[in-house]
Design a protein around this motif. Structure first.
Motif, PDB file in Angstrom:
ATOM      1  N   VAL A 103       0.845  -1.200   0.000  1.00 20.08           N
ATOM      2  CA  VAL A 103       0.000   0.000   0.000  1.00 20.08           C
ATOM      3  C   VAL A 103       0.880   1.249   0.000  1.00 20.08           C
ATOM      4  O   VAL A 103       0.597   2.231  -0.704  1.00 20.08           O
ATOM      5  CB  VAL A 103      -0.952   0.009   1.210  1.00 20.08           C
ATOM      6  N   ALA A 104       1.981   1.216   0.763  1.00 18.88           N
ATOM      7  CA  ALA A 104       2.904   2.353   0.796  1.00 18.88           C
ATOM      8  C   ALA A 104       3.519   2.596  -0.578  1.00 18.88           C
ATOM      9  O   ALA A 104       3.774   3.753  -0.968  1.00 18.88           O
ATOM     10  CB  ALA A 104       3.998   2.115   1.826  1.00 18.88           C
ATOM     11  N   SER A 105       3.768   1.534  -1.330  1.00 22.86           N
ATOM     12  CA  SER A 105       4.306   1.672  -2.681  1.00 22.86           C
ATOM     13  C   SER A 105       3.327   2.419  -3.578  1.00 22.86           C
ATOM     14  O   SER A 105       3.714   3.301  -4.360  1.00 22.86           O
ATOM     15  CB  SER A 105       4.612   0.286  -3.260  1.00 22.86           C
ATOM     16  N   ILE A 106       2.037   2.090  -3.457  1.00 26.25           N
ATOM     17  CA  ILE A 106       1.011   2.790  -4.239  1.00 26.25           C
ATOM     18  C   ILE A 106       0.902   4.240  -3.788  1.00 26.25           C
ATOM     19  O   ILE A 106       0.785   5.157  -4.609  1.00 26.25           O
ATOM     20  CB  ILE A 106      -0.334   2.048  -4.106  1.00 26.25           C
ATOM     21  N   ALA A 107       0.976   4.465  -2.477  1.00 32.08           N
ATOM     22  CA  ALA A 107       0.935   5.838  -1.970  1.00 32.08           C
ATOM     23  C   ALA A 107       2.130   6.636  -2.482  1.00 32.08           C
ATOM     24  O   ALA A 107       2.005   7.824  -2.803  1.00 32.08           O
ATOM     25  CB  ALA A 107       0.924   5.830  -0.443  1.00 32.08           C
TER      26      ALA A 107
ATOM     27  N   THR B 179      -1.149  10.092   9.525  1.00 36.83           N
ATOM     28  CA  THR B 179      -0.694   8.959  10.329  1.00 36.83           C
ATOM     29  C   THR B 179       0.192   8.031   9.505  1.00 36.83           C
ATOM     30  O   THR B 179      -0.255   7.500   8.481  1.00 36.83           O
ATOM     31  CB  THR B 179      -1.900   8.151  10.849  1.00 36.83           C
ATOM     32  N   PRO B 180       1.446   7.825   9.905  1.00 37.03           N
ATOM     33  CA  PRO B 180       2.304   6.867   9.182  1.00 37.03           C
ATOM     34  C   PRO B 180       1.736   5.463   9.310  1.00 37.03           C
ATOM     35  O   PRO B 180       1.219   5.092  10.367  1.00 37.03           O
ATOM     36  CB  PRO B 180       3.652   6.985   9.903  1.00 37.03           C
ATOM     37  N   PHE B 181       1.823   4.672   8.243  1.00 34.46           N
ATOM     38  CA  PHE B 181       1.280   3.313   8.332  1.00 34.46           C
ATOM     39  C   PHE B 181       2.276   2.244   7.923  1.00 34.46           C
ATOM     40  O   PHE B 181       2.026   1.055   8.103  1.00 34.46           O
ATOM     41  CB  PHE B 181      -0.010   3.184   7.510  1.00 34.46           C
TER      42      PHE B 181
END
Length: 577
Positions: free
Chosen positions: A243-247, A343-345
Motif C-alpha cells: 500500500v505504501a508503494s502505491i501511496a 498517520t504513518p502506516f
C-alpha cells in the motif's frame, strides 16, 4: 508422556525462561542458551527410483522420484553432487469460490551424501511456482544448502501460477500466508525419515523478500520445527509495504510536469545520481574512509539534509538540481507516507548512495502499477475487488492505482468479510514478531540481512523490529538474533554493494556449535565473478572488493591502514555512546 513427565517438562521450560531473564539482567551470569548440537552425516545407498513406491505421507501424492546426476545443477562454477529429486503435491482440492483446482506443489532434493540437516526454502514474490530447491542466498551465491549437503524443499505455497487471482480462494490466501509451511514441514521431515532412516538432526528456514517473510513467520509460528532462521529483506509487513508503494506513486505523480505513465519523469536517473553524489559527499567519510560506500548508515541520516545538500533549481531542471516540489515529494516518501490524517502506516526509508540503483527505479516507478496493484486489489484487499471470471485480463492495474483511496486500502488490510475470515495482516505477518522466546529458549538462532537501499521493504522497518526484539529481551537479543544492514544493496541483491556472501554457514556454526558470528565477509561481483557480474559497481572499485557485514548496531570502520579493497582492513565497531 506421563502427566508427571509433562509437568516436569513444563517446569524445566519455566526454569529455563527464568534463568534466561536472570542472565540477560546480569551479563556475568554463567547461564547460556541450549545448544542444538552438531548434525551427523549419512550416506544414501538406495537408488532414487526404487523409493518411488514406498514414500508416503498424509494428504500427499508423490508424482515422481528421479536421480539427478552430479553436475546437472551448478552454482557459480561449482557442480552440485548427485541427489534424489522427489516431486509431489499436497491437499488437492477444488476452490469453493472460484471452482479452480488447488494443491501445494513441492520438490524435495535429497543428497546422496547427506549432512543430516534440512532446509525449507521460502520463495519470493507471489510464489505460484516450485523453484529449484537449492537453498542459495546472497547476491550471486557461490554456495547453497543443497551444495553443502542439506535436504532442501521448495514449494509453490498452495497455488500454481504467480498471479494474484489465486486469492479469491480463501484457503489459498491462508496457504500463501502461513499454512502451506505448516503442512509441508512434517511431510518433508517424514519423507526424510523414510529415506535416511532418521529425522534431520537440525532444521533451517531461509528466504529473501516474500521468502524472508515466510522465514519470519516460521520463526514465530513454527519455532519448534526450526533451529536456524536465515532472513533476507523481510517483507514481514508486506500488505502495508505494498500500500505504501502505491501511496508513493501518488506522491511522485503530484510533482508538476510528471507523466503518470512514466513516473521517472518526477525524479529522473540523472537527478537521482545527483542526490547519490550529495549523500556520498556528506556521509562517505563517516566510517574513516572515502570509498564510495556509506557504512555508518545511522549517522548519515542526521548528517545528510536533502533540502540543504542538494542544489535547488532556480529555473529549468538540468539533472544537477531538484525543484522544491521534487524535494518535498522525495522527503515525503523517505520520511514515510501517511494517511490523509497524517498517520504513518508503514515505514520511513534511509537515504543511501544506492538511491540511483536500477532497483530503486523499478520498485518505485514500475512496481506500483505492475505488481502492487494486483496484490493489493486481490490478496490484501478484503474482500478482493470484483473481477468477472477472476481473470487477470479483466484487471486494469493503472486504473486501480490512480483511483485508489490510500486510507481505504490501509483499512482493508485489517478487515475481514464473509468467507475471508482472516485479515491480510493476520495471514501474512508473523504474530508478535518481537516475541521469539520459543525459538530463543530452545537454542534456535535467527540472522537477518537487509539492503540499505531496498526501495520496497524498508531497512528501517527491519531495524525497528530488531530494536523491539532487543527491548523485549532486556537488551540481549544478540544472544540469539543478529541483524545485518548491507550498505548500497537493493532488494535482496545488486546495487553499489558487496552483495555476495554466505550467511548459512555461520548460522549453522552458531546454532550447532555456539560460535556466534562477529561479522560476515561479503564481496563485490565484478568482472569475471562466477556468481554473475553486478554491472552497477562504481568504476573506482576493485572487481573483487570485500567488506565485513557487521551485526547491528556495529558498523564497518576503516582501520587507518591496509588495502582499502580488502575486508581485513576494516573492523566492526560499536557506535560511540
Amino acid at each position: 508422556m506421563t502427566p508427571l513427565s509433562y509437568k516436569r517438562n513444563l517446569l524445566a521450560v519455566a526454569i529455563g525462561g527464568i534463568a534466561f531473564y536472570s542472565h540477560v539482567a546480569n551479563a556475568s551470569s554463567p547461564y547460556t542458551l541450549p545448544l542444538i548440537g552438531e548434525a551427523k552425516p549419512s550416506v544414501l545407498t538406495t537408488q532414487c527410483e526404487d523409493m518411488s513406491l514406498r514414500l508416503t505421507a498424509n494428504h500427499t501424492v508423490i508424482t515422481s522420484v528421479e536421480t539427478i546426476k552430479k553436475g546437472t545443477l551448478t552454482l557459480g562454477n561449482n557442480e552440485i553432487e548427485a541427489h534424489c529429486l522427489v516431486k509431489g503435491k499436497m491437499h488437492e482440492r477444488i476452490g469453493e469460490v472460484d471452482g479452480k483446482p488447488y494443491s501445494i506443489g513441492f520438490e524435495l532434493r535429497l543428497p546422496k551424501h547427506w549432512n543430516g540437516r534440512f532446509l525449507h526454502q521460502g520463495n519470493g514474490g507471489l510464489d505460484g511456482a516450485v523453484r529449484t530447491a537449492e537453498g542459495a542466498l546472497g547476491g550471486g551465491p557461490l554456495t547453497g544448502a543443497l551444495m553443502q549437503g542439506f535436504a532442501v524443499i521448495s514449494s509453490d505455497a498452495g497455488h500454481d501460477r504467480g498471479l494474484p487471482t489465486f486469492a479469491y480462494d480463501p484457503q489459498a490466501r491462508l496457504d500463501y500466508g502461513y499454512q502451506a509451511v505448516a503442512k509441508l514441514t512434517p511431510m518433508a521431515k517424514g519423507l526424510i525419515s523414510q529415506v535416511y532412516g532418521r529425522q534431520p538432526d537440525s532444521s533451517y528456514f531461509a528466504g529473501c523478500s516474500n521468502g524472508g517473510r515466510h522465514a519470519m513467520v516460521a520463526a514465530t509460528r513454527y519455532a519448534n520445527d526450526y533451529d536456524g532462521i536465515l532472513v533476507g529483506a523481510p517483507g514481514y509487513r508486506l500488505p502495508l509495504a505494498a500500500v505504501a508503494s502505491i501511496a508513493g506513486a501518488h506522491v511522485y505523480a503530484s510533482v508538476p510536469g510528471t507523466d503518470k505513465s512514466n513516473l521517472e519523469s518526477a525524479f529522473t536517473l540523472a537527478e537521482r545520481k545527483t542526490v547519490s553524489k550529495a549523500i556520498l559527499a556528506q556521509c562517505d567519510a563517516l566510517d574513516g574512509l572515502k570509498d564510495d560506500m556509506v557504512q555508518d548508515v545511522k549517522a548519515c541520516q542526521t548528517t545528510f539534509n536533502l533540502h540543504k545538500d542538494v542544489p535547488t533549481c532556480e529555473s529549468e531542471r538540468t539533472g544537477l538540481c531538484l525543484t522544491q516540489p521534487q524535494k518535498d515529494a522525495i522527503a515525503t516518501i523517505f520520511n514515510g507516507v501517511t494517511t490523509s490524517k497524517g498517520t504513518p502506516f508503514y515505514s520511513a526509508f534511509p537515504y543511501d548512495a544506492g538511491i540511483s540503483n536500477k532497483d530503486q527505479l523499478g520498485w518505485e516507478y514500475s512496481a506500483p502499477i505492475k505488481r502492487d496493484s494486483g496484490a493489493v486489489a486481490m490478496i490484501f484487499n478484503t474482500p478482493p475487488v470484483d473481477l468477472k471470471g477472476y481473470s487477470i485480463r479483466n484487471f486494469d492495474g493503472a486504473r486501480f492505482v490512480w483511483e485508489a483511496n490510500i486510507d481505504e486500502l490501509v483499512d482493508r488490510v485489517n478487515t475481514v468479510d464473509g468467507v475471508y475470515q482472516e485479515t491480510a495482516m493476520s495471514f501474512m505477518a508473523p504474530p508478535s514478531p518481537e516475541n521469539m522466546s520459543t525459538l530463543r529458549d530452545r537454542g534456535g538462532k535467527i540472522m537477518v540481512y537487509h539492503g540499505v537501499s531496498d526501495a520496497i521493504f524498508s531497512m528501517e522497518d527491519t531495524e525497528k523490529w530488531y530494536q523491539a526484539l532487543n527491548e523485549k529481551n532486556m537488551g540481549r537479543a544478540d544472544e540469539f538474533a543478529q541483524f545485518y544492514p548491507i550498505p548500497g544493496m537493493g532488494h535482496c541483491r545488486g546495487g553499489q554493494a558487496t552483495d555476495q556472501f554466505d550467511m548459512l554457514t555461520p548460522l549453522v556454526a552458531w546454532v550447532e556449535k555456539g560460535e556466534k558470528p562477529q561479522q560476515v565477509v561479503a564481496s563485490a561481483r565484478g568482472e569475471g565473478n562466477p556468481g554473475g557480474v553486478n554491472d552497477e559497481l562504481p568504476d573506482s572499485w576493485s572487481a573483487t572488493r570485500t567488506r565485513p557485514l557487521c551485526p547491528y548496531p556495529s558498523t564497518a570502520t576503516y582501520n587507518g591502514k591496509g588495502d582499502i579493497e580488502k575486508a581485513t582492513s576494516f573492523a566492526c565497531r560499536m557506535p560511540a555512546k
